[in-house]
Design a protein around this motif. Structure first.
Motif, short mmCIF file in Angstrom:
data_model
loop_
_atom_site.label_atom_id
_atom_site.label_comp_id
_atom_site.label_asym_id
_atom_site.label_seq_id
_atom_site.Cartn_x
_atom_site.Cartn_y
_atom_site.Cartn_z
N ARG A 58 -18.30 117.36 -26.35
CA ARG A 58 -18.49 118.26 -25.22
C ARG A 58 -17.73 119.54 -25.48
N GLY A 59 -18.41 120.66 -25.47
CA GLY A 59 -17.75 121.94 -25.67
C GLY A 59 -17.05 122.05 -27.01
N GLY A 60 -17.64 121.43 -28.04
CA GLY A 60 -17.06 121.51 -29.37
C GLY A 60 -15.91 120.56 -29.64
N ARG A 61 -15.61 119.67 -28.70
CA ARG A 61 -14.54 118.70 -28.92
C ARG A 61 -14.97 117.31 -28.44
N LEU A 62 -14.27 116.31 -28.92
CA LEU A 62 -14.55 114.94 -28.52
C LEU A 62 -13.82 114.61 -27.22
N ILE A 63 -14.50 113.89 -26.35
CA ILE A 63 -13.91 113.42 -25.11
C ILE A 63 -14.13 111.92 -25.04
N GLY A 64 -13.05 111.18 -24.94
CA GLY A 64 -13.11 109.73 -24.80
C GLY A 64 -12.69 109.34 -23.40
N VAL A 65 -13.36 108.34 -22.85
CA VAL A 65 -13.10 107.89 -21.49
C VAL A 65 -12.95 106.38 -21.49
N ALA A 66 -11.83 105.90 -20.97
CA ALA A 66 -11.60 104.47 -20.78
C ALA A 66 -12.12 104.12 -19.39
N MET A 67 -12.92 103.06 -19.30
CA MET A 67 -13.53 102.68 -18.03
C MET A 67 -13.32 101.19 -17.76
N ARG A 68 -13.41 100.84 -16.50
CA ARG A 68 -13.38 99.43 -16.08
C ARG A 68 -14.65 99.17 -15.29
N SER A 95 -23.86 98.32 -14.28
CA SER A 95 -22.56 98.09 -13.64
C SER A 95 -21.96 99.40 -13.19
N LEU A 96 -21.14 99.32 -12.15
CA LEU A 96 -20.38 100.48 -11.73
C LEU A 96 -19.20 100.63 -12.67
N MET A 97 -19.22 101.68 -13.49
CA MET A 97 -18.13 101.97 -14.41
C MET A 97 -17.18 102.95 -13.72
N THR A 98 -15.92 102.57 -13.60
CA THR A 98 -14.95 103.45 -12.98
C THR A 98 -13.95 103.91 -14.02
N ALA A 99 -13.54 105.17 -13.90
CA ALA A 99 -12.60 105.76 -14.85
C ALA A 99 -11.51 106.50 -14.09
N ARG A 100 -10.29 106.33 -14.54
CA ARG A 100 -9.20 107.14 -13.98
C ARG A 100 -9.49 108.60 -14.28
N LYS A 101 -9.16 109.46 -13.36
CA LYS A 101 -9.31 110.89 -13.61
C LYS A 101 -8.30 111.32 -14.66
N THR A 104 -2.88 114.65 -13.78
CA THR A 104 -2.06 114.22 -12.66
C THR A 104 -2.84 113.36 -11.68
N ALA A 105 -4.07 113.75 -11.40
CA ALA A 105 -4.89 112.99 -10.44
C ALA A 105 -5.05 111.53 -10.90
N GLY A 106 -5.26 111.31 -12.18
CA GLY A 106 -5.40 109.96 -12.70
C GLY A 106 -4.10 109.18 -12.63
N ARG A 107 -2.99 109.86 -12.90
CA ARG A 107 -1.69 109.19 -12.81
C ARG A 107 -1.35 108.82 -11.36
N GLU A 108 -1.98 109.51 -10.41
CA GLU A 108 -1.78 109.19 -8.99
C GLU A 108 -2.74 108.10 -8.52
N GLY A 109 -3.60 107.62 -9.42
CA GLY A 109 -4.50 106.52 -9.09
C GLY A 109 -5.91 106.92 -8.70
N LEU A 159 -18.56 113.45 -16.51
CA LEU A 159 -17.36 113.93 -17.18
C LEU A 159 -16.68 115.05 -16.40
N ASP A 160 -17.46 115.92 -15.77
CA ASP A 160 -16.89 117.00 -14.96
C ASP A 160 -16.05 116.44 -13.82
N LYS A 161 -16.47 115.32 -13.25
CA LYS A 161 -15.73 114.71 -12.15
C LYS A 161 -14.36 114.20 -12.60
N LEU A 162 -14.20 113.92 -13.88
CA LEU A 162 -12.90 113.46 -14.39
C LEU A 162 -11.83 114.52 -14.24
N TYR A 163 -12.25 115.78 -14.24
CA TYR A 163 -11.31 116.90 -14.19
C TYR A 163 -11.22 117.56 -12.81
N ALA A 164 -12.10 117.16 -11.89
CA ALA A 164 -12.15 117.79 -10.55
C ALA A 164 -11.03 117.30 -9.67
#
Length: 164
Positions: A58-68, A95-101, A104-109, A159-164
C-alpha cells in the motif's frame, strides 16, 4: 503482488509490537505461493486457531495486520458473504476478522473488523483459481479487472480504518 521473504513479512506489521511480529508463525511455503494472483498474502496461524494475518502493498510499502477471529457457529443452510471479494460461503466460511488499530488507539484497546473469507483466499476466489465449497461464485457483469479493483478497494477501506 511481489514475492515476500519472512523478514519482509515480520517488518511489515503495523498493529503489533516488534516482539509479537518476531514470534508470529509465518507460512513455510512462501516460495510456492501464487504471487502473481495475490492482492494480499493472508494466512491462519496453525498454532493459534483464533489468529490470522494479512500482508499487502500500500502506497509503496508493505502493511501487515494481525487479526483475531471466531469462526461462526451457524446452521448447515446458513450462508455468509465476504465483504472484500463478495464470495458466499456456508458454515463458517466467512468470519469477522478484528484487528487492533495502529498506534496509540490500538494500545488503548480500540479495534476494527471486517467480514472476510476465513481461509483468506479472496484473491484466488475472484480470479477463479479457487472454487468456494458451494462450487461457484455469483455471475457478475463486472470484468475481472473491475472485480479485482473492487476487492482491493474494500481492503484499502479496511486498512484506512486501522489509522482512523
Amino acid at each position: 503482488m511481489r514475492s515476500l521473504t519472512e523478514q519482509d513479512i515480520r517488518n511489515s506489521f503495523v498493529n503489533c509490537s516488534k516482539g509479537e511480529a518476531k514470534r508470529l508463525a509465518v507460512p513455510r511455503d512462501l516460495a510456492e505461493r501464487p504471487w502473481d494472483d495475490l492482492d494480499f498474502l493472508g494466512w491462519r496461524d496453525p498454532g493459534a486457531p483464533d489468529r490470522s494475518y494479512l500482508v499487502t502493498e500500500r502506497g509503496g510499502r508493505l502493511i501487515g495486520v494481525a487479526m483475531r477471529f471466531q469462526t461462526a457457529q451457524r446452521g448447515f443452510l446458513h450462508r455468509s458473504m465476504c465483504s472484500l471479494c463478495l464470495t458466499t460461503h456456508p458454515r463458517g466460511g466467512v468470519s469477522l476478522m478484528t484487528a487492533r488499530k495502529a498506534g496509540t488507539a490500538g494500545r488503548e484497546g480500540n479495534s476494527v473488523g471486517v467480514y472476510m473469507c476465513t481461509d483468506l483466499a479472496c484473491s484466488l476466489y475472484v480470479r477463479g483459481k479457487k472454487v468456494p465449497e458451494t462450487g461457484a461464485r455469483f455471475e457478475e457483469s463486472l470484468t475481472l479487472e473491475e472485480q479485482i479493483d473492487r476487492t482491493t478497494g474494500h481492503l484499502a477501506a479496511f486498512l484506512d480504518k486501522l489509522y482512523a
